[in-house]
Design a protein around this motif. Structure first.
Motif, PDB file in Angstrom:
ATOM      1  N   ARG A  69      64.038  44.599  39.441  1.00  0.00           N
ATOM      2  CA  ARG A  69      62.923  44.345  40.361  1.00  0.00           C
ATOM      3  C   ARG A  69      62.125  45.632  40.579  1.00  0.00           C
ATOM      4  NH1 ARG A  69      61.216  44.751  45.566  1.00  0.00           N
ATOM      5  NH2 ARG A  69      62.976  46.112  46.088  1.00  0.00           N
ATOM      6  N   GLN A  70      62.836  46.737  40.792  1.00  0.00           N
ATOM      7  CA  GLN A  70      62.152  48.008  41.011  1.00  0.00           C
ATOM      8  C   GLN A  70      61.468  48.502  39.733  1.00  0.00           C
ATOM      9  OE1 GLN A  70      63.960  51.123  43.303  1.00  0.00           O
ATOM     10  NE2 GLN A  70      65.196  49.720  44.518  1.00  0.00           N
ATOM     11  N   ILE A  71      62.091  48.251  38.592  1.00  0.00           N
ATOM     12  CA  ILE A  71      61.464  48.617  37.319  1.00  0.00           C
ATOM     13  C   ILE A  71      60.153  47.851  37.147  1.00  0.00           C
ATOM     14  CG2 ILE A  71      61.665  48.429  34.799  1.00  0.00           C
ATOM     15  CD1 ILE A  71      64.694  48.943  35.178  1.00  0.00           C
ATOM     16  N   GLY A  72      60.200  46.552  37.446  1.00  0.00           N
ATOM     17  CA  GLY A  72      58.997  45.744  37.349  1.00  0.00           C
ATOM     18  C   GLY A  72      57.879  46.292  38.216  1.00  0.00           C
ATOM     19  N   LEU A  73      58.185  46.659  39.455  1.00  0.00           N
ATOM     20  CA  LEU A  73      57.186  47.217  40.358  1.00  0.00           C
ATOM     21  C   LEU A  73      56.611  48.518  39.807  1.00  0.00           C
ATOM     22  CD1 LEU A  73      59.013  46.595  43.753  1.00  0.00           C
ATOM     23  CD2 LEU A  73      56.946  45.439  42.961  1.00  0.00           C
ATOM     24  N   ASN A  74      57.460  49.297  39.184  1.00  0.00           N
ATOM     25  CA  ASN A  74      56.996  50.563  38.616  1.00  0.00           C
ATOM     26  C   ASN A  74      56.027  50.347  37.453  1.00  0.00           C
ATOM     27  OD1 ASN A  74      57.199  53.530  38.606  1.00  0.00           O
ATOM     28  ND2 ASN A  74      58.136  53.260  36.594  1.00  0.00           N
ATOM     29  N   PHE A  75      56.143  49.198  36.803  1.00  0.00           N
ATOM     30  CA  PHE A  75      55.219  48.853  35.718  1.00  0.00           C
ATOM     31  C   PHE A  75      54.032  48.017  36.222  1.00  0.00           C
ATOM     32  CE2 PHE A  75      58.748  49.992  32.894  1.00  0.00           C
ATOM     33  CZ  PHE A  75      58.074  50.620  31.853  1.00  0.00           C
ATOM     34  N   GLY A  76      54.003  47.734  37.532  1.00  0.00           N
ATOM     35  CA  GLY A  76      52.888  46.994  38.100  1.00  0.00           C
ATOM     36  C   GLY A  76      53.091  45.500  38.217  1.00  0.00           C
ATOM     37  N   TYR A  77      54.359  45.043  38.151  1.00  0.00           N
ATOM     38  CA  TYR A  77      54.661  43.625  38.257  1.00  0.00           C
ATOM     39  C   TYR A  77      55.629  43.366  39.405  1.00  0.00           C
ATOM     40  CZ  TYR A  77      52.807  42.912  33.504  1.00  0.00           C
ATOM     41  OH  TYR A  77      52.006  42.847  32.397  1.00  0.00           O
ATOM     42  N   GLU A  78      55.366  42.319  40.171  1.00  0.00           N
ATOM     43  CA  GLU A  78      56.334  41.873  41.168  1.00  0.00           C
ATOM     44  C   GLU A  78      57.286  40.866  40.525  1.00  0.00           C
ATOM     45  OE1 GLU A  78      53.926  40.360  44.350  1.00  0.00           O
ATOM     46  OE2 GLU A  78      54.010  42.281  45.418  1.00  0.00           O
ATOM     47  N   LEU A  79      58.576  41.004  40.814  1.00  0.00           N
ATOM     48  CA  LEU A  79      59.583  40.058  40.342  1.00  0.00           C
ATOM     49  C   LEU A  79      60.146  39.317  41.548  1.00  0.00           C
ATOM     50  CD1 LEU A  79      59.391  41.990  37.853  1.00  0.00           C
ATOM     51  CD2 LEU A  79      61.835  41.597  37.515  1.00  0.00           C
ATOM     52  N   ASP A  80      60.078  38.012  41.516  1.00  0.00           N
ATOM     53  CA  ASP A  80      60.568  37.190  42.613  1.00  0.00           C
ATOM     54  C   ASP A  80      61.764  36.376  42.127  1.00  0.00           C
ATOM     55  OD1 ASP A  80      61.053  35.567  44.753  1.00  0.00           O
ATOM     56  OD2 ASP A  80      59.072  34.635  44.808  1.00  0.00           O
ATOM     57  N   TRP A  81      62.968  36.879  42.402  1.00  0.00           N
ATOM     58  CA  TRP A  81      64.179  36.227  41.921  1.00  0.00           C
ATOM     59  C   TRP A  81      64.462  34.896  42.616  1.00  0.00           C
ATOM     60  CZ3 TRP A  81      66.435  37.272  37.515  1.00  0.00           C
ATOM     61  CH2 TRP A  81      66.297  38.563  36.962  1.00  0.00           C
TER      62      TRP A  81
END
Length: 216
Positions: free
Chosen positions: A146-158
């Motif tokens: 989730r944090q990796i996704g945010l760092n690339f500019g994407y929100e991940l909603d599990w």
């Protein structure tokens, strides 16, 4: 917890991992894990563990989530483990494997959701096979991704994926690195990266968990 029967770090005749609460019943420990870890995962939405998306970052997330339960929180397992017919990576190689994987992750292509989903599925599959911790790999891996996704500019909603669907894909990913791709297609909430998401996450990390050594 029966999967730990015969291990040296379990309470005799229980299959339950030795824990700080002294709980010897599997159902009771499962309940307390959820009671303790779930609120921490929510807190990380606003105050993420600070890190550089490397092996140290992964271990800090695990430590924060499980330090109230297990003495091994934040450290890699030292024993080889298996679930069913699946054996995870040899404990001796975990540290090197995670360092290599997180280094490669930083070069992922995040051009759009389709491409990023494939990249993340591949990353998740390898991290899942490494299974670096004695317990708590799934929750730690999901928060890390989730944090990796945010760092690339994407929100991940599990929350977009039910537990059974996730678990089935996670199990399959040990032998098929594409198994998690449909999962990431659903949990990644945008078609393209958003710089504002990355900036917002960076600012939150600066104000993240600062106590107990969780800062950089």
């Amino acid at each position: 917890m029966a999967k730990y029967t015969g291990a040296k770090d379990v309470y005799p005749d229980t299959g339950v991992l030795v824990n700080k609460l002294g709980i010897t019943q599997a159902d009771d420990l499962d309940f307390m894990e959820k009671e303790i870890v779930a609120p921490k995962l929510l807190k990380l939405q606003l105050y993420p563990v600070r890190g550089l998306f490397d092996d140290k970052h992964l271990k800090k997330i695990h430590r924060y989530l499980f330090e109230d339960l297990y003495g091994f929180a934040g450290t890699y397992r030292t024993v080889d483990i298996a679930k069913g017919n699946t054996r995870f990576a040899n404990a001796y190689f975990i540290a090197d494997n995670v360092k290599e994987l997180t280094k490669a992750m930083k070069q992922m292509n995040a051009t759009n959701r389709d491409i990023f989903s494939k990249e993340m599925a591949d990353f998740f599959a390898y991290l899942n096979h490494i299974h670096p911790f004695r317990e708590g790999n799934g929750r730690t891996n999901r928060e890390f991704t989730r944090q990796i996704g945010l760092n690339f500019g994407y929100e991940l909603d599990w929350t977009k994926i039910d537990r059974d669907t996730y678990m089935n894909a996670s199990i399959k990913s040990i032998h098929d690195e594409t198994a998690m791709e449909p999962i990431f297609q659903r949990v990644i909430t945008a078609e393209e990266p958003n710089l504002q998401i990355k900036t917002k996450h960076t600012n939150r990390m600066k104000q993240g968990i600062k106590n107990k050594g969780y800062g950089l």
